[in-house]
Design a protein around this motif. Structure first.
Motif, PDB file in Angstrom:
ATOM      1  N   LYS A 111      -5.830  10.416  -2.440  1.00 29.89           N
ATOM      2  CA  LYS A 111      -4.740   9.487  -2.790  1.00 29.89           C
ATOM      3  C   LYS A 111      -4.623   8.285  -1.846  1.00 29.89           C
ATOM      4  CE  LYS A 111      -2.940  11.685  -6.384  1.00 29.89           C
ATOM      5  NZ  LYS A 111      -3.944  11.876  -7.388  1.00 29.89           N
ATOM      6  N   PRO A 112      -4.759   8.452  -0.529  1.00 29.39           N
ATOM      7  CA  PRO A 112      -4.720   7.247   0.312  1.00 29.39           C
ATOM      8  C   PRO A 112      -5.846   6.262  -0.026  1.00 29.39           C
ATOM      9  CG  PRO A 112      -4.325   9.184   1.647  1.00 29.39           C
ATOM     10  CD  PRO A 112      -4.750   9.676   0.284  1.00 29.39           C
ATOM     11  N   ASP A 113      -7.013   6.772  -0.373  1.00 23.22           N
ATOM     12  CA  ASP A 113      -8.128   5.908  -0.761  1.00 23.22           C
ATOM     13  C   ASP A 113      -7.851   5.244  -2.110  1.00 23.22           C
ATOM     14  OD1 ASP A 113      -9.235   6.966   1.510  1.00 23.22           O
ATOM     15  OD2 ASP A 113     -10.771   8.136   0.463  1.00 23.22           O
ATOM     16  N   PHE A 171      -5.309   5.023   7.759  1.00 24.00           N
ATOM     17  CA  PHE A 171      -4.544   6.034   7.040  1.00 24.00           C
ATOM     18  C   PHE A 171      -5.356   7.091   6.309  1.00 24.00           C
ATOM     19  CE2 PHE A 171      -1.620   2.481   7.418  1.00 24.00           C
ATOM     20  CZ  PHE A 171      -0.515   3.134   7.934  1.00 24.00           C
ATOM     21  N   SER A 172      -6.667   7.042   6.410  1.00 21.32           N
ATOM     22  CA  SER A 172      -7.450   7.978   5.622  1.00 21.32           C
ATOM     23  C   SER A 172      -8.456   8.716   6.499  1.00 21.32           C
ATOM     24  CB  SER A 172      -8.139   7.241   4.476  1.00 21.32           C
ATOM     25  OG  SER A 172      -8.513   8.143   3.468  1.00 21.32           O
ATOM     26  N   TYR A 187       0.834  -1.206   0.000  1.00 23.00           N
ATOM     27  CA  TYR A 187       0.000   0.000   0.000  1.00 23.00           C
ATOM     28  C   TYR A 187       0.873   1.261   0.000  1.00 23.00           C
ATOM     29  CZ  TYR A 187      -2.953   3.642   2.105  1.00 23.00           C
ATOM     30  OH  TYR A 187      -3.607   4.822   2.381  1.00 23.00           O
ATOM     31  N   GLN A 188       1.891   1.278   0.836  1.00 21.49           N
ATOM     32  CA  GLN A 188       2.771   2.443   0.929  1.00 21.49           C
ATOM     33  C   GLN A 188       3.523   2.677  -0.379  1.00 21.49           C
ATOM     34  OE1 GLN A 188       4.953   1.179   4.384  1.00 21.49           O
ATOM     35  NE2 GLN A 188       3.587   2.266   5.782  1.00 21.49           N
ATOM     36  N   SER A 214      -4.964   4.591  -3.423  1.00 24.38           N
ATOM     37  CA  SER A 214      -3.925   3.568  -3.226  1.00 24.38           C
ATOM     38  C   SER A 214      -4.554   2.268  -2.743  1.00 24.38           C
ATOM     39  CB  SER A 214      -2.897   4.035  -2.198  1.00 24.38           C
ATOM     40  OG  SER A 214      -2.312   5.239  -2.590  1.00 24.38           O
ATOM     41  N   VAL A 270      -7.539   1.641   5.249  1.00 26.18           N
ATOM     42  CA  VAL A 270      -8.161   2.950   5.048  1.00 26.18           C
ATOM     43  C   VAL A 270      -8.591   3.558   6.385  1.00 26.18           C
ATOM     44  CG1 VAL A 270     -10.180   4.105   4.053  1.00 26.18           C
ATOM     45  CG2 VAL A 270      -8.851   2.523   2.669  1.00 26.18           C
ATOM     46  N   PHE A 319       1.078   4.059  -2.918  1.00 29.44           N
ATOM     47  CA  PHE A 319       0.835   5.469  -2.616  1.00 29.44           C
ATOM     48  C   PHE A 319       1.933   6.338  -3.239  1.00 29.44           C
ATOM     49  CE2 PHE A 319       1.259   9.212   0.159  1.00 29.44           C
ATOM     50  CZ  PHE A 319      -0.022   9.723   0.083  1.00 29.44           C
ATOM     51  N   SER A 360     -13.816   7.730   4.625  1.00 26.89           N
ATOM     52  CA  SER A 360     -13.182   7.005   3.526  1.00 26.89           C
ATOM     53  C   SER A 360     -13.541   5.533   3.484  1.00 26.89           C
ATOM     54  CB  SER A 360     -11.670   7.165   3.586  1.00 26.89           C
ATOM     55  OG  SER A 360     -11.302   8.476   3.254  1.00 26.89           O
TER      56      SER A 360
END
Length: 135
Positions: A77-79, A112-113, A11-12, A81, A109, A15, A117
């Motif tokens: 962008k986090p979503d 990180f979101s 995921y990272q 990704s 999510v 991103f 989200s």
């Protein structure tokens, strides 16, 4: 390392890919050299990250087709990704049940979101799930 942590590493990297359209080879190498990484986890990370890069346009269309009334360019962008990760798994990794891909990404999510989200990502992935089940 667990599959959950491997998924988080992928995921990272995805991103980062969204900003440069390149895989950060140094970050990937550092992740793969970590003490707790097992060979299977490293293979998973490589497969997902390079798979998202290879199928990026196709995955973006799949996301766009299932994000009703929301332009894909405007997705946080986090979503995005998370959506790319889940869509790749759902479409190309038959050894991972579709529901597992969705549930694991929703947890990412939530961490990180934004507060809303997870509902958005879940809705898009339900549409993707339904479209993939039809095929």
């Amino acid at each position: 390392m667990s599959r959950r942590n491997a998924r988080l590493n992928a995921y990272q990297l995805i991103f980062g890919y969204l900003f440069s359209k390149e895989i950060d080879e140094q970050s990937l190498a550092a992740m793969l050299e970590a003490e707790d990484i097992q060979e299977a986890d490293g293979e998973y990370i490589r497969k997902v990250v390079y798979g998202v890069k290879e199928h990026y346009e196709e995955l973006m269309i799949l996301i766009a087709d299932n994000s009703k009334n929301f332009k894909v360019e405007r997705i946080y962008k986090p979503d995005l990704s998370a959506l790319l990760l889940a869509c790749y798994e759902m479409k190309y990794m038959e050894d991972i049940p579709l529901a597992v891909s969705i549930n694991e990404v929703i947890e990412i999510v939530k961490t990180f979101s934004t507060e809303n989200s997870s509902k958005f990502v879940n809705g898009v992935l339900k549409g993707v799930y339904n479209s993939l089940k039809e095929v």
